[in-house]
Write an enzyme that holds these catalytic residues in place. Structure first.
Site, PDB file in Angstrom:
ATOM      1  N   THR A 269      -6.529  11.518  -0.051  1.00  0.00           N
ATOM      2  CA  THR A 269      -6.941  12.276  -1.830  1.00  0.00           C
ATOM      3  C   THR A 269      -5.846  12.060  -2.989  1.00  0.00           C
ATOM      4  O   THR A 269      -4.938  11.421  -2.464  1.00  0.00           O
ATOM      5  CB  THR A 269      -6.661  13.889  -0.741  1.00  0.00           C
TER       6      THR A 269
ATOM      7  N   THR B   7       1.803  -9.464  11.691  1.00  0.00           N
ATOM      8  CA  THR B   7       2.241  -7.583  11.139  1.00  0.00           C
ATOM      9  C   THR B   7       0.820  -7.329  10.877  1.00  0.00           C
ATOM     10  O   THR B   7      -0.117  -7.781  10.541  1.00  0.00           O
ATOM     11  CB  THR B   7       3.576  -7.316  10.265  1.00  0.00           C
TER      12      THR B   7
ATOM     13  N   ASN C 195       0.382  10.614   5.593  1.00  0.00           N
ATOM     14  CA  ASN C 195      -1.370  10.414   6.386  1.00  0.00           C
ATOM     15  C   ASN C 195      -2.581  11.233   6.824  1.00  0.00           C
ATOM     16  O   ASN C 195      -3.004  10.960   6.198  1.00  0.00           O
ATOM     17  CB  ASN C 195      -0.338   9.644   7.963  1.00  0.00           C
TER      18      ASN C 195
ATOM     19  N   LYS D 160       4.274  -6.760   3.989  1.00  0.00           N
ATOM     20  CA  LYS D 160       3.810  -5.384   3.769  1.00  0.00           C
ATOM     21  C   LYS D 160       3.141  -4.785   4.746  1.00  0.00           C
ATOM     22  O   LYS D 160       3.043  -5.065   6.265  1.00  0.00           O
ATOM     23  CB  LYS D 160       2.460  -4.983   3.039  1.00  0.00           C
TER      24      LYS D 160
ATOM     25  N   THR E  69       0.724  -1.583   0.145  1.00  0.00           N
ATOM     26  CA  THR E  69       0.218  -0.183   0.145  1.00  0.00           C
ATOM     27  C   THR E  69       1.069   1.451   0.033  1.00  0.00           C
ATOM     28  O   THR E  69       1.070   1.337  -0.831  1.00  0.00           O
ATOM     29  CB  THR E  69      -0.861   0.030   0.625  1.00  0.00           C
TER      30      THR E  69
ATOM     31  N   GLU F  66       6.449   4.939   7.081  1.00  0.00           N
ATOM     32  CA  GLU F  66       6.394   5.942   6.089  1.00  0.00           C
ATOM     33  C   GLU F  66       6.991   6.803   6.912  1.00  0.00           C
ATOM     34  O   GLU F  66       7.041   7.528   8.014  1.00  0.00           O
ATOM     35  CB  GLU F  66       4.677   6.357   6.992  1.00  0.00           C
TER      36      GLU F  66
END
Length: 405
Positions: free
Chosen positions: A405, A189, A400, A178, A152, A276
């Site tokens: 969007t 996970t 995040n 992932k 993702t 991230e």
């Protein structure tokens, strides 16, 4: 921006386990976002799942079916099918039934998995439209493509593979995972799939996975958020020409356990390295606890502190923030005069205050590195625990803030 994470190493095929990838265009046209995995008939399958009370519809269904006969695993990205109530459960069942019909198996032999945005209806028709292409793509050599297909917000695919020889027979363990955000597993996970061609009784396999996940996936955190969709599966196809493992003992079990633990650890740490916005890979090691739980409490207090994580991003050796986190971890009757704290090999605090030998230049040098170890000596007992985490950067907030969007 992955820290120390490069291209996938060789992922050895596992006899009796095939993977097929296709595009349903759930979030973006042409993106490979549906993965079908086929287990050889007679395979044993084990699973560990999120403890989040708002667990996703596919988790509810997979938990019910995992102890039975399992032939197919169906994964979609781009939509979590979580927070969707009874319609979500019906949609998960419908996709499983559609795959079962195409594959000629009972729908109870299909386990669903989803990851992506929470709270939106599963685009069933899109997924159904990709199933035949995924089945046509099935191959034992598709691990790398599947690792990409389940991503993702990940920037790189994650996988690991081990082989060992027992009595002249090669046994393979290969896995993919992932995850990059909403990571503080309470089982495993975001998504993980590990397969071996060893033959293992289901009960032994389940215990093995639980132990492996507890020392790997359950020791990582990026942001302290446990997902609604966490699942990790371990499949044993039994295609290796060796006796079935029916007990957690013996040379074959020991070798398999080591291989499974190594694969789990590598793909779990890869999630942290690809966190991230991460610019640092951080090991938090807590030693000298009276219990393992208090070591974990201290470790997570440090790993989850926004003040510590932002200091890590800034390469600022603000050691007072570490002391503050240890002190609020909730350890009963904590004697701060016995606590030492290290950045790498540099003692920054000793007996509850700044170490006499410490200089700001020493701390800054350690914090400037991409891989950092924070070691805390509690001086209370013999227990130890290690947690892996990241810093907190501008990019994490951006990713995040713009996720939908």
């Amino acid at each position: 921006m992955a820290v120390g994470l490069g291209p996938l190493s060789t992922l050895h095929p596992v006899p009796g386990f095939e993977l097929g990838i296709a595009s349903a265009g759930i979030k973006r046209p042409g993106r490979k976002d549906v993965v079908v995995m086929r287990c050889a008939e007679g395979s044993s399958v084990a699973g560990v799942f999120t403890l989040n009370a708002f667990c996703a519809a596919p988790v509810i269904l997979a938990k019910k079916r995992v102890s039975g006969s399992v032939r197919y695993l169906l994964t979609n990205t781009g939509n979590a099918n979580a927070g969707t109530g009874e319609p979500g459960l019906q949609n998960a069942m419908r996709t499983c039934a559609s795959l079962a019909k195409l594959a000629g198996v009972d729908e109870s032999e299909v386990l669903p998995f989803s990851t992506g945005v929470i709270g939106e209806p599963l685009p069933v028709e899109k997924i159904e439209g990709a199933l035949q292409a995924a089945l046509d793509n099935l191959s034992e050599n598709n691990w790398a493509d599947a690792a990409t297909g389940i991503m993702t917000t990940d920037t790189l695919p994650k996988g690991a593979s081990r082989q060992f020889i027992h009595e002249g027979v090669t046994v393979t363990v290969t896995g993919i995972s992932k995850g990059a955000g909403m990571i503080k597993p309470n089982m495993a996970t975001m998504l993980g799939y590990i397969a071996t061609d060893a033959k293992v009784a289901q009960g032994v396999l389940q215990d093995l996975l639980r132990d492996a996940a507890n020392k790997s996936f359950n020791r990582i955190t990026i942001d302290g958020d446990t997902s609604t969709n966490d699942c990790c599966m371990l499949i044993a196809t039994g295609k290796a020409a060796l006796p079935e493992i029916t007990q957690a003992s013996g040379a074959l079990f020991a070798a398999l356990k080591q291989a499974v633990f190594e694969v789990c650890m590598e793909v779990a740490q890869a999630i942290v390295r690809d966190g991230e916005g991460a610019t640092k890979f951080v090991t938090v090691q807590v030693n000298g606890g009276a219990t393992h739980q208090e070591c974990l409490d201290v470790g997570y207090a440090v790993a989850h502190s926004p003040l510590i994580k932002t200091a890590l991003f800034a390469s600022d050796p603000n050691w007072g923030r570490i002391l503050a986190a240890v002190g609020r971890a909730g350890v009963a009757q904590l004697d701060v005069s016995k606590i030492d704290v290290f950045l790498g090999d540099v003692c920054i605090a000793s007996k509850g205050c700044r170490a006499a030998t410490y200089t700001e230049e020493q701390g800054a040098a350690v914090m400037a590195e991409e891989e950092i170890t924070i070691r805390i000596e509690l001086g209370r007992g013999t227990c130890s625990e290690t947690i892996w985490t990241t810093d907190l950067s501008h990019e994490y907030v951006k990713i995040n803030a713009e996720y939908r969007t």
